[in-house]
Design a protein around this motif. Structure first.
Motif, PDB file in Angstrom:
ATOM      1  N   ASN A 231       6.033   4.745  -9.713  1.00 11.60           N
ATOM      2  CA  ASN A 231       5.488   6.101  -9.762  1.00 11.60           C
ATOM      3  C   ASN A 231       5.958   6.879  -8.540  1.00 11.60           C
ATOM      4  OD1 ASN A 231       3.996   5.294 -12.056  1.00 11.60           O
ATOM      5  ND2 ASN A 231       2.395   4.466 -10.740  1.00 11.60           N
ATOM      6  N   ILE A 232       6.758   7.906  -8.779  1.00 11.26           N
ATOM      7  CA  ILE A 232       7.276   8.772  -7.722  1.00 11.26           C
ATOM      8  C   ILE A 232       6.594  10.129  -7.889  1.00 11.26           C
ATOM      9  CG2 ILE A 232       9.339   9.737  -6.637  1.00 11.26           C
ATOM     10  CD1 ILE A 232       9.251   6.676  -6.663  1.00 11.26           C
ATOM     11  N   VAL A 233       5.690  10.456  -6.976  1.00 11.80           N
ATOM     12  CA  VAL A 233       4.822  11.619  -7.154  1.00 11.80           C
ATOM     13  C   VAL A 233       5.059  12.607  -6.020  1.00 11.80           C
ATOM     14  CG1 VAL A 233       2.459  12.385  -7.541  1.00 11.80           C
ATOM     15  CG2 VAL A 233       3.133  10.054  -8.189  1.00 11.80           C
ATOM     16  N   GLY A 234       5.542  13.799  -6.366  1.00  8.17           N
ATOM     17  CA  GLY A 234       5.905  14.788  -5.362  1.00  8.17           C
ATOM     18  C   GLY A 234       4.973  15.972  -5.254  1.00  8.17           C
ATOM     19  N   LEU A 235       3.928  16.002  -6.070  1.00 10.88           N
ATOM     20  CA  LEU A 235       2.921  17.056  -5.967  1.00 10.88           C
ATOM     21  C   LEU A 235       1.637  16.404  -5.493  1.00 10.88           C
ATOM     22  CD1 LEU A 235       2.134  20.015  -6.365  1.00 10.88           C
ATOM     23  CD2 LEU A 235       1.532  19.456  -8.732  1.00 10.88           C
ATOM     24  N   VAL A 236       1.531  16.241  -4.163  1.00 13.79           N
ATOM     25  CA  VAL A 236       0.410  15.516  -3.553  1.00 13.79           C
ATOM     26  C   VAL A 236      -0.015  16.246  -2.279  1.00 13.79           C
ATOM     27  CG1 VAL A 236      -0.392  13.311  -2.641  1.00 13.79           C
ATOM     28  CG2 VAL A 236       1.388  13.343  -4.383  1.00 13.79           C
ATOM     29  N   PRO A 237      -1.309  16.505  -2.090  1.00 14.44           N
ATOM     30  CA  PRO A 237      -1.766  17.185  -0.871  1.00 14.44           C
ATOM     31  C   PRO A 237      -1.942  16.210   0.296  1.00 14.44           C
ATOM     32  CG  PRO A 237      -3.619  16.818  -2.319  1.00 14.44           C
ATOM     33  CD  PRO A 237      -2.408  16.318  -3.060  1.00 14.44           C
ATOM     34  N   LEU A 238      -0.833  15.627   0.750  1.00 14.13           N
ATOM     35  CA  LEU A 238      -0.866  14.662   1.844  1.00 14.13           C
ATOM     36  C   LEU A 238      -0.013  15.153   3.010  1.00 14.13           C
ATOM     37  CD1 LEU A 238      -0.445  11.234  -0.012  1.00 14.13           C
ATOM     38  CD2 LEU A 238      -2.526  12.119   1.039  1.00 14.13           C
ATOM     39  N   ALA A 239      -0.522  14.995   4.223  1.00  7.53           N
ATOM     40  CA  ALA A 239       0.264  15.357   5.405  1.00  7.53           C
ATOM     41  C   ALA A 239       1.362  14.336   5.660  1.00  7.53           C
ATOM     42  CB  ALA A 239      -0.645  15.464   6.628  1.00  7.53           C
ATOM     43  N   LYS A 240       1.084  13.056   5.328  1.00  2.48           N
ATOM     44  CA  LYS A 240       2.057  11.988   5.489  1.00  2.48           C
ATOM     45  C   LYS A 240       2.245  11.280   4.153  1.00  2.48           C
ATOM     46  CE  LYS A 240       1.050  11.076  10.369  1.00  2.48           C
ATOM     47  NZ  LYS A 240       0.661  10.047  11.365  1.00  2.48           N
ATOM     48  N   LEU A 241       3.450  10.777   3.929  1.00  2.00           N
ATOM     49  CA  LEU A 241       3.702  10.088   2.669  1.00  2.00           C
ATOM     50  C   LEU A 241       2.933   8.772   2.604  1.00  2.00           C
ATOM     51  CD1 LEU A 241       5.784   7.488   3.079  1.00  2.00           C
ATOM     52  CD2 LEU A 241       7.470   9.291   3.328  1.00  2.00           C
ATOM     53  N   LYS A 242       2.691   8.293   1.414  1.00  2.00           N
ATOM     54  CA  LYS A 242       2.043   6.999   1.184  1.00  2.00           C
ATOM     55  C   LYS A 242       2.950   6.170   0.295  1.00  2.00           C
ATOM     56  CE  LYS A 242      -2.327   4.813  -0.176  1.00  2.00           C
ATOM     57  NZ  LYS A 242      -2.449   4.098   1.111  1.00  2.00           N
ATOM     58  N   GLU A 243       3.348   5.005   0.790  1.00  2.00           N
ATOM     59  CA  GLU A 243       4.290   4.130   0.084  1.00  2.00           C
ATOM     60  C   GLU A 243       3.644   2.757  -0.088  1.00  2.00           C
ATOM     61  OE1 GLU A 243       8.821   2.336   0.839  1.00  2.00           O
ATOM     62  OE2 GLU A 243       8.095   4.068   1.967  1.00  2.00           O
ATOM     63  N   THR A 244       3.480   2.334  -1.323  1.00  2.00           N
ATOM     64  CA  THR A 244       2.832   1.053  -1.598  1.00  2.00           C
ATOM     65  C   THR A 244       3.613   0.249  -2.631  1.00  2.00           C
ATOM     66  OG1 THR A 244       1.434   1.972  -3.357  1.00  2.00           O
ATOM     67  CG2 THR A 244       0.545   2.017  -1.108  1.00  2.00           C
ATOM     68  N   TYR A 245       3.488  -1.085  -2.507  1.00  2.00           N
ATOM     69  CA  TYR A 245       4.107  -2.006  -3.468  1.00  2.00           C
ATOM     70  C   TYR A 245       3.157  -3.169  -3.703  1.00  2.00           C
ATOM     71  CZ  TYR A 245       8.431   0.264  -1.825  1.00  2.00           C
ATOM     72  OH  TYR A 245       9.388   1.182  -1.462  1.00  2.00           O
ATOM     73  N   ALA A 246       3.239  -3.742  -4.896  1.00  2.00           N
ATOM     74  CA  ALA A 246       2.562  -4.994  -5.195  1.00  2.00           C
ATOM     75  C   ALA A 246       3.556  -5.898  -5.916  1.00  2.00           C
ATOM     76  CB  ALA A 246       1.330  -4.760  -6.053  1.00  2.00           C
ATOM     77  N   PHE A 247       3.826  -7.038  -5.318  1.00  2.00           N
ATOM     78  CA  PHE A 247       4.735  -8.029  -5.904  1.00  2.00           C
ATOM     79  C   PHE A 247       3.873  -9.214  -6.329  1.00  2.00           C
ATOM     80  CE2 PHE A 247       6.922  -5.617  -2.650  1.00  2.00           C
ATOM     81  CZ  PHE A 247       8.111  -5.245  -3.261  1.00  2.00           C
ATOM     82  N   ILE A 248       3.706  -9.388  -7.633  1.00  2.00           N
ATOM     83  CA  ILE A 248       2.806 -10.409  -8.161  1.00  2.00           C
ATOM     84  C   ILE A 248       3.635 -11.560  -8.744  1.00  2.00           C
ATOM     85  CG2 ILE A 248       0.798 -10.855  -9.603  1.00  2.00           C
ATOM     86  CD1 ILE A 248       0.475  -8.501  -7.622  1.00  2.00           C
ATOM     87  N   GLY A 249       3.310 -12.779  -8.314  1.00  3.92           N
ATOM     88  CA  GLY A 249       3.994 -13.960  -8.823  1.00  3.92           C
ATOM     89  C   GLY A 249       3.016 -14.967  -9.387  1.00  3.92           C
ATOM     90  N   GLU A 250       3.532 -16.053  -9.943  1.00  2.75           N
ATOM     91  CA  GLU A 250       2.683 -17.070 -10.544  1.00  2.75           C
ATOM     92  C   GLU A 250       1.844 -17.808  -9.506  1.00  2.75           C
ATOM     93  OE1 GLU A 250       5.543 -19.411 -12.620  1.00  2.75           O
ATOM     94  OE2 GLU A 250       5.500 -18.139 -14.426  1.00  2.75           O
ATOM     95  N   ALA A 251       2.275 -17.769  -8.228  1.00  2.00           N
ATOM     96  CA  ALA A 251       1.560 -18.501  -7.180  1.00  2.00           C
ATOM     97  C   ALA A 251       0.828 -17.591  -6.196  1.00  2.00           C
ATOM     98  CB  ALA A 251       2.534 -19.402  -6.415  1.00  2.00           C
ATOM     99  N   GLY A 252       0.940 -16.293  -6.372  1.00  2.09           N
ATOM    100  CA  GLY A 252       0.290 -15.393  -5.435  1.00  2.09           C
ATOM    101  C   GLY A 252       0.888 -14.003  -5.470  1.00  2.09           C
ATOM    102  N   ALA A 253       0.638 -13.235  -4.414  1.00  4.98           N
ATOM    103  CA  ALA A 253       1.102 -11.848  -4.398  1.00  4.98           C
ATOM    104  C   ALA A 253       1.360 -11.385  -2.976  1.00  4.98           C
ATOM    105  CB  ALA A 253       0.072 -10.944  -5.065  1.00  4.98           C
ATOM    106  N   ILE A 254       2.247 -10.391  -2.858  1.00  9.89           N
ATOM    107  CA  ILE A 254       2.511  -9.713  -1.591  1.00  9.89           C
ATOM    108  C   ILE A 254       2.209  -8.237  -1.801  1.00  9.89           C
ATOM    109  CG2 ILE A 254       4.235  -9.106   0.144  1.00  9.89           C
ATOM    110  CD1 ILE A 254       5.805 -11.609  -0.735  1.00  9.89           C
TER     111      ILE A 254
END
Length: 335
Positions: A231-254
């Motif tokens: 999701n790349i969202v460019g209409l956001v009332p934020l002073a600083k950008l927010k970048e998040t990821y979730a990498f889900i595997g069979e044994a856990g997640a990052i």
């Protein structure tokens, strides 16, 4: 080669980041600046004490002067391919800002030009050098969280309003909207860290009255079996950008949240893992590659994957970037 002489094509904001890093390296000298705007050249000169650097309105005149060994491309997106190819054909090594090109066809042509010239071509995807992303890539490759089952990536940025009226929202210079611009970093992380291959996508896209696309919501099926979303969202009332990821595997997640990493293995408490140290950056590694200390660390192949996936998303949304004709701009930056 004792001193490596650097020329800039484009003297806008991102050029300042490269000039700062180059100014900290021994045996490197910035000798030439090409930009159709005198103000941009002067700001760069004054900030970094580049009084001896020659100034050019036109990148072709700068390349013809033959006073440099390498060129950093910081011009608007649709000009990258032309500027980089001409620099390579003039016998210069090239460090190019993202996106390397605005089409896969241009990317392949540029890669061929680099091979024919025998010069280095490196893309400035800086996340390849940052400890959190180095950790993520290594942990996934080492099987820390097992086989990947799903991946999500989100970038929230006040892009529409912040870039209003700039070349980044002029299709003839930008080659696209936020997906082509800031979004190229997110696509790069998604593909580089995981090694996954996008196979099918479904896309929702919105321009919000802008001349280019602003928001894209993309669901992905990867050839290796995992599913994902970006999701790349460019209409956001934020002073600083927010970048998040979730990498889900069979044994856990990052999980990644604006630089903070959390590792959650099945049946265990979440931890913040020790990250590797940053040992180089786009500019230092480019110079070291020229000197033969190592291979190019971010070769054009990564940029080709990024722009190919960008094209796939645009095509799935039925979105065409118009006008496609490039402007007749002699130098780099356009105010």
């Amino acid at each position: 080669m004792d001193t490596i002489r650097i020329g800039f094509i484009g003297c806008g904001n991102i050029a300042h980041s490269h000039a700062l890093r180059m100014s900290q390296l021994e045996g490197v000298e910035i000798v030439a600046l090409a930009d159709p705007g005198e103000r941009g050249r002067q700001l760069l000169k004054q900030k970094f004490g580049l009084e001896q650097a020659a100034e050019f309105d036109s990148h072709t005149d700068m390349l013809a002067s033959d006073t440099m060994d390498a060129v950093i491309i910081c011009s608007p997106h649709t000009l990258h391919a032309r500027h980089a190819e001409e620099a390579l054909m003039a016998g210069k090594h090239v460090l190019i800002e993202k996106p390397m090109t605005c089409s896969s066809e241009e990317a392949k042509r540029l890669m061929s030009a680099a091979e024919r010239s025998g010069k280095k071509l490196q893309v400035s995807f800086q996340r390849h050098f940052l400890p959190p992303f180095l950790y993520i890539r290594s942990a996934i490759a080492d099987g820390v969280i097992g086989k990947l089952t799903s991946v999500t990536a989100t970038l929230l940025q006040d892009w529409k309003d912040a870039q209003k009226g700039t070349w980044r929202q002029m299709p003839e210079l930008s080659g696209g909207g936020m997906l082509m611009d800031s979004g190229s970093h997110i696509i790069d992380v998604l593909l580089w860290t995981t090694g996954l291959t996008p196979q099918h996508v479904a896309v929702q896209l919105e321009c919000h009255g802008s001349p280019v696309e602003v928001d894209t919501f993309t669901s992905i099926r990867f050839a290796e079996g995992a599913i994902g979303s970006m999701n790349i969202v460019g209409l956001v009332p934020l002073a600083k950008l927010k970048e998040t990821y979730a990498f889900i595997g069979e044994a856990g997640a990052i999980f990644y949240d604006n630089g903070r990493i959390t590792l959650q293995l099945n049946g265990q408490e979440p931890v913040e893992p020790k990250l590797p140290e940053a040992v180089t950056d786009p500019d230092r590694s480019f110079i070291d590659a020229i000197r033969g200390k190592h291979e190019v660390l971010v070769p054009a192949e990564y940029a080709l994957k990024v722009v190919t996936f960008t094209e796939t998303i645009y095509a799935a949304a039925g979105y065409e970037v118009v006008p496609a004709k490039q402007p007749d701009v002699a130098g780099g930056r356009v105010s």
